[in-house]
Design an enzyme around this catalytic site. Structure first.
Site, PDB file in Angstrom:
ATOM      1  N   SER A 143       3.505 -65.558  64.935  1.00  0.00           N
ATOM      2  CA  SER A 143       4.450 -64.693  65.644  1.00  0.00           C
ATOM      3  C   SER A 143       4.612 -65.105  67.105  1.00  0.00           C
ATOM      4  O   SER A 143       3.784 -65.817  67.667  1.00  0.00           O
ATOM      5  CB  SER A 143       3.972 -63.244  65.582  1.00  0.00           C
ATOM      6  OG  SER A 143       3.590 -62.906  64.276  1.00  0.00           O
TER       7      SER A 143
HETATM    8  N1  SAH Z   1      -0.666 -62.693  62.096  1.00  0.00           N
HETATM    9  C1  SAH Z   1      -0.285 -64.067  61.868  1.00  0.00           C
HETATM   10  C2  SAH Z   1       1.162 -64.260  61.498  1.00  0.00           C
HETATM   11  C3  SAH Z   1       1.437 -63.666  60.173  1.00  0.00           C
HETATM   12  S1  SAH Z   1       2.807 -64.301  59.262  1.00  0.00           S
HETATM   13  C4  SAH Z   1      -0.673 -64.954  63.043  1.00  0.00           C
HETATM   14  O1  SAH Z   1      -1.218 -64.448  64.027  1.00  0.00           O
HETATM   15  O2  SAH Z   1      -0.453 -66.170  62.947  1.00  0.00           O
HETATM   16  C5  SAH Z   1       2.612 -63.206  57.890  1.00  0.00           C
HETATM   17  C6  SAH Z   1       1.498 -63.526  56.938  1.00  0.00           C
HETATM   18  O3  SAH Z   1       1.440 -62.487  55.984  1.00  0.00           O
HETATM   19  C7  SAH Z   1       1.711 -64.814  56.166  1.00  0.00           C
HETATM   20  O4  SAH Z   1       0.643 -65.704  56.404  1.00  0.00           O
HETATM   21  C8  SAH Z   1       1.738 -64.362  54.700  1.00  0.00           C
HETATM   22  O5  SAH Z   1       1.095 -65.266  53.824  1.00  0.00           O
HETATM   23  C9  SAH Z   1       0.991 -63.051  54.777  1.00  0.00           C
HETATM   24  N2  SAH Z   1       1.276 -62.115  53.692  1.00  0.00           N
HETATM   25  C10 SAH Z   1       2.453 -61.794  53.112  1.00  0.00           C
HETATM   26  N3  SAH Z   1       2.266 -60.888  52.135  1.00  0.00           N
HETATM   27  C11 SAH Z   1       0.928 -60.615  52.088  1.00  0.00           C
HETATM   28  C12 SAH Z   1       0.106 -59.762  51.290  1.00  0.00           C
HETATM   29  N4  SAH Z   1       0.590 -58.978  50.335  1.00  0.00           N
HETATM   30  N5  SAH Z   1      -1.212 -59.753  51.537  1.00  0.00           N
HETATM   31  C13 SAH Z   1      -1.773 -60.529  52.492  1.00  0.00           C
HETATM   32  N6  SAH Z   1      -1.037 -61.360  53.273  1.00  0.00           N
HETATM   33  C14 SAH Z   1       0.288 -61.397  53.082  1.00  0.00           C
END
Ligand code: SAH
Length: 220
Positions: free
Chosen positions: A68
């Site tokens: 992000s």
């Molecule tokens: N917080 C992260 C950015 C997150 S991007 C950072 O600091 O870099 C969103 C993430 O959510 C992705 O890696 C994706 O794989 C994950 N995601 C999506 N659906 C999910 C679920 N049901 N359970 C766990 N992770 C999930």
């Protein structure tokens, strides 16, 4: 001897620009700013985009996901109002950057991602940086982590249509959850949910754009 080398100089300048971008987007909480200054975003961005790690923009990471934008990370962390004794759950480990920031603000961080590869890579960075109060799991985070629940704070970094029921249930009374919700990729709001003695209070914070919360474990 004490003269900064040109490299130190540009690192200091880069840091100043980074903090300036955070402040100008409304990240003003001193503890959050300090935690973000201590967390080198460069450690979490690899490959092609590594040199852009200090710019205030989202960037691609493995598994087609994104790290992000720092100012959004700052605003979400600020809205979460994390306390030093807190046990925090993050859903959506991604690069691990957000979890690393949280780890400087609270007692314990649990972070989950549906992609095993992201969890493995993030856990490696946590180890390198000596962030021993983070535990990363590969799991579908929409079910939370029943074994570790309840949590003082929950941060979700992928967008669901509605706050997932298990996450609401795993929040302590007085606890706060911050998450993006929306029906589509284009229209999402960041909301803050506070668990009351009876029921929940919902506050809409700002429009945001996150990757979707997807069911089940990923293939990678
Ligand atoms: N917080 C992260 C950015 C997150 S991007 C950072 O600091 O870099 C969103 C993430 O959510 C992705 O890696 C994706 O794989 C994950 N995601 C999506 N659906 C999910 C679920 N049901 N359970 C766990 N992770 C999930």
């Amino acid at each position: 001897m004490n003269d900064p080398t040109p490299q130190d100089d540009s690192a200091a300048e880069r840091q100043m620009r980074f903090v300036f971008a955070l402040r100008s987007h409304g990240v003003t909480d001193t503890r959050v700013l300090q935690a973000m200054e201590r967390t080198d975003r460069g450690a979490f961005v690899r490959g092609l985009f590594a040199e852009r790690a200090y710019e205030d923009m989202p960037l691609p990471i493995s598994c087609g996901q994104t790290i992000s934008q720092p100012s959004v990370v700052g605003l979400m962390t600020q809205a979460l109002d994390v306390q030093p004794r807190d046990k925090v759950l993050e859903v959506g480990t991604g690069s691990g950057y957000q979890a690393a920031i949280l780890s400087h603000l609270c007692r314990r961080v649990y972070t989950v991602d549906r992609h095993r590869r992201l969890v493995r890579e993030a856990a490696e960075v946590f180890r390198e940086l000596g962030l021993v109060n983070i535990t990363a799991f590969a799991a579908d985070g929409s079910f939370g982590l029943p074994d570790q629940a309840p949590f003082d704070r929950i941060l979700v970094t992928a967008a669901a249509e509605d706050p997932p029921g298990p996450l609401l249930a795993q929040l302590k009374i007085g606890g706060i959850m911050v998450l993006p919700v929306g029906q589509s990729d284009a229209v999402q709001s960041l909301i803050k949910v506070t668990r009351l003695q009876s029921g929940y209070d919902y506050e809409e914070l700002r429009p945001v754009r996150f990757v979707p919360l997807v069911e089940g474990l990923g293939t990678e």
